[in-house]
Design a protein around this motif. Structure first.
Motif, short mmCIF file in Angstrom:
data_model
loop_
_atom_site.label_atom_id
_atom_site.label_comp_id
_atom_site.label_asym_id
_atom_site.label_seq_id
_atom_site.Cartn_x
_atom_site.Cartn_y
_atom_site.Cartn_z
N ASP A 1 0.90 -1.52 0.29
CA ASP A 1 -0.24 0.47 0.06
C ASP A 1 0.86 1.15 -0.06
N ASP B 1 -0.43 4.24 -2.34
CA ASP B 1 -0.81 5.41 -2.77
C ASP B 1 -0.29 5.25 -4.38
N ASN C 1 3.94 7.22 -2.98
CA ASN C 1 4.70 7.19 -1.45
C ASN C 1 5.39 6.42 -1.34
N SER D 1 -0.75 14.88 -3.36
CA SER D 1 -0.49 13.34 -2.46
C SER D 1 -2.21 12.96 -2.51
N GLU D 2 -1.38 11.68 -1.43
CA GLU D 2 -3.45 10.66 -1.63
C GLU D 2 -4.37 11.59 -0.58
#
Length: 434
Positions: A126, A128, A194, A301-302
């Motif tokens: 995980d 992003d 990320n 960003s996410e």
């Protein structure tokens, strides 16, 4: 307008958006006593974690040593842009590596991105991850260069679609800024993520395959021999092979390598979450770089913050007013961000080599080194890790392509080298302005 931040470096992560976004940070024990391994990898950034993972996948017993935290250095602080290519202007190296070597460098520059794609999927990391990237044009000559790049890549069989867009289409569909004349769009071949989450995920993947990981373990000495002994403050590792992967943070551990690399600094800020404004400014949610030597790079960003970076310098020191300086560059590109709060600001050191090709080789038959990505390492680190693991596993053909290239030390050491690089940067900034 600017968030609170401590610029003082510690052995814990810097005050970045990335560090704040990690839900399960690493907390591996420090090395104490003596452990044994097939391979000891020094450095817990992308290079080190992926070398450990590649070797663990091949069945080797691996020990990974990090003096701070996994992803503490440039691997956990960069712009998070997944861009292919390894080094620049491969034709310069033809006299050492020949036509086959030049072709191999190009192919590895494509493969390095695919390693990330496959690794994230295989280990369900995980991080992003999103696909989509734009090179933006500031001058008409940049548009011409983009057209030439499309032609060149098509000639070499690049499988991802590249599209040129004019200013109107760029603003409506990709990057809503008046600063650029158009863009080269790569919707599936390059992307962003990320980076700290990726690095931590890759370290945990290596651990799941049996790799031992130690943090807060500074290496003090490498003792050569048929069995190499790596000493830390509180312990030691005895291994058949060693890989040094500390890049700009190796210090003087290996003086022979230190003279070939110059630490340089790049900076990033993260705004407050922008809500609907984020989609207005970046409709396609892709990563962006401009073509200048001292470039700006940015993405969302996410959680919808603008992550905006640049301000490369060669002192190796963080600027006095990091947030304020980057903020001015950011609102020049996106005036709509005027008055938006800067929640995070941070910097990191990257390792620069004179010819901008990553430096790979052997110090001894059983001691390998990898360093000097020159600010372009998110994807290439994954490739250099793979080919170093291949070499240790007895398949050295791709590793030897890099090892054949001759690298120059920085003239006069770091002090004079920084002055020379600063002069060179000033020259290229002048060309950028023309």
């Amino acid at each position: 307008m600017f968030g609170l931040r401590s610029s003082k470096e510690t052995t814990e992560h810097t005050g970045s958006y990335y560090a704040a976004s990690v839900k399960q940070p690493t907390n591996y024990a420090a090395l104490t006593g003596e452990v044994h391994a097939d391979v000891c990898v020094i450095g817990g950034g992308f290079t080190g974690t992926n070398t450990a993972l590649e070797l663990a996948e091949r069945g080797y017993k691996v020990v990974l040593i990090e003096q701070n935290r996994i992803g503490w250095g440039a691997s956990g602080r960069n712009g998070g842009q997944i861009i292919g290519g390894i080094g620049h202007s491969h034709e310069r190296f033809r006299k050492w590596i020949g036509e086959e070597g030049v072709r191999s460098l190009y192919e590895m520059g494509v493969e390095c991105v695919e390693i990330i794609r496959e690794r994230v999927a295989k280990y369900e990391i995980d991080c992003d991850l999103k696909w989509g990237y734009a090179d933006v044009a500031i001058k008409p000559r940049h548009l011409k260069a983009f057209e030439e790049e499309i032609e060149w890549r098509e000639k070499h069989g690049y499988k991802h679609q590249l599209n040129m867009v004019d200013k109107q289409e760029m603003q409506s569909s990709y990057v809503n800024s008046d600063s650029y004349l158009g863009a080269l769009i790569n919707t599936t071949g390059y992307g962003h993520l990320n980076p700290l989450k990726l690095c931590i995920g890759e370290a945990r993947a290596a651990e799941s395959l049996g790799a031992q990981i130690f943090e807060q373990s500074r290496v003090t000495k490498i003792e050569k021999g048929d069995t190499v002994t790596v000493h830390t403050d509180q312990g030691r590792v005895k291994a058949k092979f060693v890989v040094t992967a500390g890049n700009a943070h190796m210090g003087k551990l290996v003086p022979k390598l230190a003279k070939y690399i110059l630490p340089a600094t790049s900076c990033v800020v993260a705004t407050e979450p922008l809500g609907e404004l984020a989609t207005k400014l970046m409709p396609a949610d892709l990563a962006v770089c401009d073509p200048n030597t001292a470039l700006d790079y940015f993405r969302l960003s996410e959680d919808g913050r603008m992550l905006f970076g640049g301000l490369a310098n060669y002192t190796g020191l963080e600027p006095k007013d990091l947030e304020g300086t980057i903020y001015k560059r950011m609102i020049k590109v996106f005036p709509e961000l005027t008055g938006k709060r800067i929640d995070y600001g941070w910097s990191g050191n990257m390792g620069i080599g004179i010819n901008r090709l990553p430096q790979l080789g052997r110090l001894e038959d059983n001691i390998y080194y990898i360093q000097a990505y020159s600010g372009h390492g998110v994807a290439p680190t994954h490739m250099t890790a793979r080919i170093t693991a291949e070499a240790i596993d007895g398949q050295a053909s791709r590793h030897d392509v890099f090892a054949k290239v001759k690298h120059m030390p920085w003239p006069g050491g770091r002090v004079i080298g920084r002055a020379g690089m600063a002069m060179g940067m000033a020259y290229y900034k002048m060309l950028d302005a023309l």
